[in-house]
Design an enzyme around this catalytic site. Structure first.
Site, mmCIF file in Angstrom:
data_model
loop_
_atom_site.group_PDB
_atom_site.id
_atom_site.type_symbol
_atom_site.label_atom_id
_atom_site.label_comp_id
_atom_site.label_asym_id
_atom_site.label_seq_id
_atom_site.Cartn_x
_atom_site.Cartn_y
_atom_site.Cartn_z
ATOM 1 C CB ILE A 76 21.184 37.447 68.760
ATOM 2 C CG1 ILE A 76 20.229 36.939 68.887
ATOM 3 C CG2 ILE A 76 21.878 37.438 67.187
ATOM 4 C CD1 ILE A 76 19.103 38.329 68.586
ATOM 5 C CG ASP A 127 28.067 42.872 75.384
ATOM 6 O OD1 ASP A 127 27.067 44.724 76.656
ATOM 7 O OD2 ASP A 127 27.069 42.603 75.189
ATOM 8 C CB VAL A 184 26.907 50.590 70.906
ATOM 9 C CG1 VAL A 184 27.834 48.922 70.889
ATOM 10 C CG2 VAL A 184 25.773 50.807 71.429
ATOM 11 C CB SER A 219 13.654 43.845 65.143
ATOM 12 O OG SER A 219 12.290 43.229 66.120
ATOM 13 C CE1 TYR A 266 13.732 46.714 69.701
ATOM 14 C CE2 TYR A 266 11.858 45.521 69.086
ATOM 15 C CZ TYR A 266 13.412 45.353 69.410
ATOM 16 O OH TYR A 266 14.455 44.150 69.328
ATOM 17 C CE LYS A 288 16.532 45.993 66.893
ATOM 18 N NZ LYS A 288 18.024 45.951 67.147
ATOM 19 C CB VAL A 316 15.645 35.597 69.276
ATOM 20 C CG1 VAL A 316 16.445 35.338 69.970
ATOM 21 C CG2 VAL A 316 15.270 36.324 68.329
#
Length: 272
Positions: free
Chosen positions: A40, A59, A87, A164, A177, A181, A210
């Site tokens: 994405i 990245d 990050v 998400s 997760y 999110k 995705v």
């Protein structure tokens, strides 16, 4: 490019291609896209550049973003630079944002895409896995938002975060997760409320499955309950990165000037 130029991967169930370029929609704008080395993030960086934007591709995978930036710069529109960034590291984020501003100018668009994930039975999940999920998905998004806000407050702009379906509904084998999110979803709304009167919009896009490299991390654990797995499946199958990038571009554009605090679901009806 004409307003009807089509980009993206062919899909027999959703037309011959996905995504419609709006020429010059991001002309004069500088964007930072995290996770731009693949999936994405890469599709979002390409989309913003195709619409005239200058894009800082961030990245941890330096070779991947170097390739993406080079291909953008060889294209008919936009400009790109590759900046390695972890990050989860405060200093790395600060340095990357500073470099983006020095090379391209004041940042007015921020797209937080960098993320990680996977399935695991909660009773078998390790603390290391939990910490990594929270660090990349939630803390990483916070650090980039916090680092970008001074410039956005000075020059105006917007932040678009990848949430998400796991940030909107409970999902099996996804405790870490979902927690990460879900945190991104409410971080998005909190920032939207805090800064709505100060010229900064903050929104989110919530994809379902995705077709990206990370999808292979989401393999059901051995003996998984198939009825539980059906909760997050859709007859439409996986989306393409370019379909999510289209939503990212819309929310990051002036066309969405009245949208803030929104979480746009692009999930084939999973959360319908």
């Amino acid at each position: 490019m004409s307003p009807t130029t089509r980009v993206g991967e062919p899909d027999p169930n959703r037309g011959t291609a996905v995504g419609t370029i709006t020429p010059e929609r991001f002309l004069g704008k500088v964007a930072v896209v995290t996770g731009a080395g693949s999936g994405i993030g890469q599709a979002t960086a390409r989309r913003l550049a195709a619409e005239g934007g200058s894009v800082a591709c961030l990245d941890i995978a330096a070779d991947a973003i170097a390739t993406v930036a080079a291909e953008i710069n060889e294209g008919p529109s936009g400009r790109a630079v590759a900046i390695r960034c972890d990050v989860t590291n405060e200093d790395s984020v600060a340095a990357a944002l500073s470099s983006a501003t020095e090379q391209l100018g004041p940042v007015t668009v921020v797209c937080n895409v960098a993320g990680t994930g996977g399935f695991a039975r909660t009773e078998e999940a390790t603390l290391a896995d939990w910490n990594k999920m929270i660090a990349v998905n939630l803390t990483g998004t916070f650090l980039v938002c916090r680092g970008a806000l001074p410039g956005l407050l000075e020059h105006g702009g917007c932040i678009t975060n990848v949430v998400s379906t796991a940030g909107r509904i409970g999902q099996p084998y996804s405790a870490a997760y979902c927690a990460s999110k879900g945190g991104v979803a409410l971080l998005t709304k909190a920032l939207a409320v805090e800064y709505m009167g100060r010229g900064v919009r903050v929104n989110g896009v919530a994809p379902g499955g995705v077709d990206t490299p990370i999808i292979w991390n989401f393999m059901p654990p051995k003996g998984a309950d198939q009825k539980l797995m059906e909760r997050i499946m859709t007859p439409m199958g996986f989306s393409f990165p370019s379909e999510i990038a289209g939503a990212m571009a819309f929310l990051s554009s002036d066309e969405a000037a009245y949208a803030t605090g929104a979480i746009l679901s692009i999930d084939g009806g999973v959360t319908a």
